[in-house]
Design an enzyme around this catalytic site. Structure first.
Site, PDB file in Angstrom:
ATOM      1  N   HIS A   1       0.829  -1.208   0.000  1.00 49.25           N
ATOM      2  CA  HIS A   1       0.000   0.000   0.000  1.00 49.25           C
ATOM      3  C   HIS A   1       0.864   1.259   0.000  1.00 49.25           C
ATOM      4  O   HIS A   1       2.062   1.220   0.325  1.00 49.25           O
ATOM      5  CB  HIS A   1      -0.959   0.016   1.205  1.00 49.25           C
TER       6      HIS A   1
ATOM      7  N   CYS B   1       3.717  -4.474   6.504  1.00 48.71           N
ATOM      8  CA  CYS B   1       3.260  -4.282   5.131  1.00 48.71           C
ATOM      9  C   CYS B   1       4.425  -3.870   4.224  1.00 48.71           C
ATOM     10  O   CYS B   1       5.510  -3.517   4.699  1.00 48.71           O
ATOM     11  CB  CYS B   1       2.166  -3.223   5.075  1.00 48.71           C
TER      12      CYS B   1
END
Length: 272
Positions: A229, A246
């Protein structure tokens, strides 16, 4: 007596012949030191106090610029990384010798009593080398744009997000051909990004993490809550920070394009 006289004449002749041939004749009569070779140093010569190759050049050589405004390449990137080490340049290295680099070089030169030319001559370069250490890979590419690592063999078939922890890059590949590349950042030691082969489970354009109460735009989830992301923190802080596991992307335009191309079920490979 006559015999002794003959012997003395023979010996004297031998001495003359030996001297003419360049030999050294032992004894007090007629002996002399040989001339040293032309390359020999006088006995009172002292070795240089600096090892070979470290003396600061002088004369015309010192005026020849090694690097100057308009130059590009890895040598400029190294110069910029070294200037950052001594706090004369605050921008990330980009390999382009522009105005900010000129200003940083002038400041470095002026502080040390060198001519403030803004060009890196041998004296300036030598002084900078003495005050800094050889930049590491991620010092040279602190601002990104580093070359991608060789793709893992598992990335060469199908539609794959090929993510290298070695080069900190994500390459979107289709049937073995690179379509798009972005810089990425991973989790810390306490919250590491998992390695292996995964698939995109689902996408969320305006996702917000309930666990960390933080936005995760253009999220593409691939492993139990871990996702690729966009990260505004990564854009602002670079590699001085880390994610919670992430894969962070700092180029919003590129991840927006990537988000449109990637589909649920596409493969994700995270490797060293």
């Amino acid at each position: 007596m006559q015999r002794n006289s003959v012997i003395r004449r023979v010996l004297a002749a031998a001495v003359v012949v030996a001297a003419a041939a360049g030999c050294t004749v032992s004894g007090s009569a007629g002996s002399a030191p040989t001339k040293p070779p032309a390359s020999s140093k006088p006995a009172d010569d002292k070795p240089s106090s600096k090892p070979s190759g470290t003396q600061e050049p002088d004369g015309p050589e010192a005026q020849n610029a090694l690097l100057s405004e308009g130059d590009k390449g890895m040598k400029v990137r190294e110069l910029q990384a070294r200037l950052r080490q001594v706090a004369w340049l605050f921008e990330y290295p980009d390999g382009s010798y522009g105005g900010s680099t000129v200003k940083a070089v002038k400041g470095f030169q002026g502080k040390r009593g060198l001519p403030e030319t803004g060009e890196v001559d041998p004296v300036t370069w030598e002084r900078l080398l003495k005050m800094t250490s050889k930049p590491g890979f991620f010092e040279l590419y602190a601002g990104g744009d580093q070359p991608a690592a060789k793709p893992d063999p598992r990335c060469l078939q199908g539609r794959v997000l090929c993510i290298s922890k070695t080069s900190r890059t994500l390459v979107w590949m289709v049937d073995g051909k690179a379509q798009l590349q972005v810089d990425v950042r991973f989790g810390s030691e306490l919250t590491p990004t998992r390695e292996g082969v995964f698939k995109i489970d689902f996408k969320s354009r305006n996702h917000h993490s309930t666990l960390y109460d933080t936005p995760m735009p253009y999220a593409m989830f691939f492993s139990r809550g871990q996702a690729v992301h966009y990260s505004s923190d990564f854009k602002a802080r670079g590699y001085t920070g880390a994610s919670h596991g992430c894969v962070n992307v700092r180029d919003e335009a590129k991840i927006a394009s990537l988000f449109e191309q990637v589909k649920a079920g596409d493969k994700v490979v995270v490797y060293w």
